[in-house]
Scaffold this motif. Structure first.
Motif, short mmCIF file in Angstrom:
data_model
loop_
_atom_site.label_atom_id
_atom_site.label_comp_id
_atom_site.label_asym_id
_atom_site.label_seq_id
_atom_site.Cartn_x
_atom_site.Cartn_y
_atom_site.Cartn_z
N LEU A 275 6.76 -0.90 -10.19
CA LEU A 275 8.04 0.98 -10.09
C LEU A 275 8.35 0.64 -8.76
N ALA A 276 7.29 0.51 -7.94
CA ALA A 276 7.36 0.14 -6.27
C ALA A 276 8.71 -0.64 -6.06
N ARG A 277 8.30 -1.75 -6.43
CA ARG A 277 8.88 -3.75 -6.15
C ARG A 277 10.62 -3.41 -6.47
N VAL A 278 10.56 -2.00 -7.85
CA VAL A 278 12.19 -1.53 -8.03
C VAL A 278 12.62 -1.72 -6.38
N ALA A 279 12.25 -0.72 -5.73
CA ALA A 279 13.12 -0.40 -4.46
C ALA A 279 12.61 -1.57 -3.08
N ASN A 280 11.49 -2.13 -3.53
CA ASN A 280 11.01 -3.22 -2.37
C ASN A 280 10.31 -3.98 -3.08
N PRO A 281 10.63 -5.38 -3.76
CA PRO A 281 10.49 -6.50 -4.79
C PRO A 281 9.15 -7.61 -3.34
N LYS A 282 9.05 -6.28 -2.04
CA LYS A 282 7.83 -7.50 -1.64
C LYS A 282 6.02 -6.40 -1.44
N CYS A 283 6.81 -5.22 -1.88
CA CYS A 283 5.55 -4.05 -1.88
C CYS A 283 4.17 -5.26 -2.46
N GLN A 284 3.39 -4.76 -1.86
CA GLN A 284 1.72 -4.90 -2.64
C GLN A 284 0.73 -4.22 -2.68
N ALA A 315 -11.62 -2.36 -0.43
CA ALA A 315 -12.97 -0.88 -0.72
C ALA A 315 -13.01 -0.36 -0.27
N VAL A 316 -12.77 0.65 1.21
CA VAL A 316 -13.79 2.37 1.38
C VAL A 316 -13.59 3.56 1.29
N ASP A 317 -14.43 3.91 1.79
CA ASP A 317 -14.48 5.53 1.71
C ASP A 317 -14.31 5.82 3.40
N PRO A 318 -12.63 6.01 3.79
CA PRO A 318 -12.74 6.55 5.06
C PRO A 318 -13.37 7.14 5.68
N PHE A 319 -13.76 8.03 5.08
CA PHE A 319 -14.48 9.60 5.29
C PHE A 319 -15.68 9.07 5.97
N ARG A 320 -16.81 8.23 5.50
CA ARG A 320 -18.01 7.20 5.84
C ARG A 320 -17.68 6.27 6.86
N GLN A 321 -16.94 5.46 6.12
CA GLN A 321 -17.00 4.20 7.15
C GLN A 321 -15.08 4.29 8.35
N GLY A 322 -14.42 4.74 8.37
CA GLY A 322 -13.73 4.88 8.95
C GLY A 322 -12.09 3.84 8.07
N ALA A 323 -11.39 4.02 8.27
CA ALA A 323 -9.88 3.17 7.54
C ALA A 323 -9.71 1.33 8.08
N ASP A 324 -10.40 1.07 8.95
CA ASP A 324 -10.18 0.11 9.73
C ASP A 324 -9.71 -1.51 8.69
N ARG A 325 -11.05 -1.26 7.94
CA ARG A 325 -10.39 -2.01 6.96
C ARG A 325 -9.13 -2.22 6.02
N LEU A 326 -9.13 -1.27 6.22
CA LEU A 326 -7.42 -0.61 5.12
C LEU A 326 -6.49 -1.53 6.26
N ALA A 327 -7.04 -1.10 7.43
CA ALA A 327 -6.19 -1.52 8.73
C ALA A 327 -5.66 -3.37 8.56
N GLU A 328 -6.49 -3.10 8.98
CA GLU A 328 -6.57 -4.67 8.96
C GLU A 328 -5.99 -5.38 7.65
N ALA A 329 -5.88 -4.87 6.82
CA ALA A 329 -5.51 -5.60 5.43
C ALA A 329 -4.22 -5.43 5.68
N LEU A 330 -3.41 -4.86 6.66
CA LEU A 330 -1.71 -4.98 7.03
C LEU A 330 -1.37 -5.93 8.09
N ASP A 331 -2.38 -6.69 8.60
CA ASP A 331 -2.09 -7.90 9.29
C ASP A 331 -0.60 -8.92 8.74
N ALA A 332 -1.58 -9.17 7.65
CA ALA A 332 -1.34 -9.82 6.71
C ALA A 332 0.66 -9.19 5.69
N ILE A 333 1.06 -8.41 6.31
CA ILE A 333 2.11 -7.97 5.68
C ILE A 333 3.36 -7.58 6.19
#
Lengths: 333, 333
Positions: A275-284, A315-333
């Protein structure tokens, strides 16, 4: 736009949970909050200096934010007294209560007399356009959930913070009243007229620098039959480049819907992504955010490890671990 | 509920297309329309007797229905004169115009003076509930489309008629202003507040006899980024047992969205069906409705045959062929 800094009104909150709006502001935008104002018997404390209206005003406070849920669906006489006094001293008032400030004649009269603004953040104040689907510059991330209230706002606020700490350009985009009060602006999507939902999200997340990320707070779930339409409007209006799937593993059924099972993470991925790719084919899908508040530390870590292996994504719990690894994953986008 | 029978106001419609609301009533509920009222220069004719307000009133007309789109976004002086005269004679007025009757002071004053009702069918008049997802009795069919304006209303009206001709219990459920004016009731879904969309559809299609079918008019498309949220609310609020996929093969791109390609029938099936099964695990796609208005008879028939073979489902153009085969397919559900 709500003027900052705030004085946070905790009223006579029976407990800490009732003051979760104030706590959210304290956690995520401490620079916006000068102090807290509590009535006798208040059972909440967000660890800011207790101040009178006059003290906070002197230190520059511009808006008194109702940071507490009210009981019984009325704005009580003891609250009114404080709110009117605040208006007389030059404060604007901001509230996400179901009972609107604008429906209280005495508050409206005081605001008119003193030239102040009443912000009811549950009510849209903008005539949003119908979405046009035109590709926008900049990058956008949207939190999607297996269910309502699984941590989508927390995840996007944590991601926004992690990105900015990494020196990246990022803006949290609020789509619900708590998020709007925390940041001072946003779209109260659940109160927008059906035809304008996706357009409201386009309005919220306009063209931006190519290396700028909008972190869009999600709402509802594609699998929550009461609110799924709101979720899909976010997916199509947001044109996200990245989705983060949010989940709370202890739910026995969908929130408010006994008999409706939660979808798996795979189901959400496989439904949301096409569904997301209807609006943005590159969505991941770039990561998984798990709310492990009902697990011990050991349980949480082994659960997260298993999810990470299963999904092939951080896969993280940002409350326990922060969201750094979720943020890092965006470097590749 | 709008009181019948109607006198259809065609005003000074420049052509037949401008009177499509009146034509819809004429086609689908001829028993509701006593006659037509035309101003000098009217270029439309829905083949009903031309009547004065007084003549139609004498024959029992209760409501003057504005069956024509207005030009320039205003209710003109020549229209006003007729509408006010009608109110004075005891008519209610019903309209689906963007300009609301209720925003015209002179119409409101006349209606109050004479105790008549102004129906603005674009505006919800009910406080709809939030959807609860509880399984309802009776059967429901929903039209879903590859795009907006591909024939979903026509298909469900034709299905409703075909079912009743076969002696089955069926009700057309309108979700847009034209459908509401045709049948006298329904939900103007595009004007409902986001949180209540699915609940409005639950309200529209309540528990019914087990052998009764609600034929729910679809809106938008899961693939139309401006309105997809409205479509998903219909899918989840409607709990359909059957989906009919509607398509118009001559579109170069999604309506109003240059650069957005139409999905295939297979894509709509594979997206809509899993989502529908969240609310109703037994949901099936039971037929395909093709709007072949831009094809010759031969082209249309061979196109339909090819679609039928490809999809393994009855494929018809209800305008050319009626909806009997779509109705027959429901016997197995």
């Amino acid at each position: 736009m709500i003027e900052t800094p705030y004085l946070l009104f905790l009223g006579d909150a029976p407990d800490q949970l009732a003051a979760k709006v104030a706590q959210g502001i304290r956690d995520w935008r401490p620079q916006n909050a000068i102090g807290q104002f509590r009535l006798p018997g208040c059972g909440a404390d967000v660890k800011l200096n207790d101040m009178t209206l006059a003290e906070a005003r002197e230190k520059g406070a511009k808006t008194l934010v109702v940071g507490v849920a009210n009981r019984g669906g009325i704005i009580s006489a003891s609250w009114k007294k404080v709110l009117i006094e605040a208006i007389e001293m030059g404060y604007d008032i901001a509230s996400g209560l179901h009972n609107l400030l604008r429906d209280e004649g005495d508050l409206v009269a005081a605001a008119q007399t003193h030239g102040r603004t009443l912000h009811d953040v549950r009510v849209p104040t903008v005539g949003y356009p119908i979405a046009n689907g035109v590709k926008r510059s900049g990058k956008r991330l949207l939190a999607v959930g297996t269910d309502c209230s699984v941590g989508k706002m927390y995840t996007t606020l944590a991601l926004d913070e992690a990105m900015r700490k990494r020196g990246k350009k990022s803006t949290f985009r609020a789509t619900g009243q708590t998020g709007i009060l925390i940041t001072g602006s946003g779209v109260p999507l659940d109160a927008v007229i059906a035809d304008f939902m996706a357009g409201a999200i386009e309005y919220l997340t306009p063209d931006n620098d190519e290396d700028h990320w909008d972190m869009i707070e999600g709402q509802g779930s594609l699998y929550h039959v009461s609110y799924s339409g709101v979720t899909l409007a976010l997916i199509h209006g947001g044109q996200p480049d990245a989705l983060v799937i949010c989940h709370e593993p202890s739910r026995a059924h969908m929130r408010g819907l006994p008999g409706y099972q939660l979808p798996t993470l795979e189901m959400v991925r496989d439904t949301a992504l096409p569904l997301a790719r209807v609006a943005n084919p590159k969505c991941q899908v770039t990561g998984i955010s798990i709310n492990t508040q009902h697990m011990s530390e050991d349980e949480a870590l082994s659960y997260l490890e298993a999810v990470e292996k299963r999904m092939g994504l951080p896969a993280v719990d940002p409350f326990r671990q922060g969201a750094d690894r979720l943020a890092e994953a965006l470097d590749a986008i």
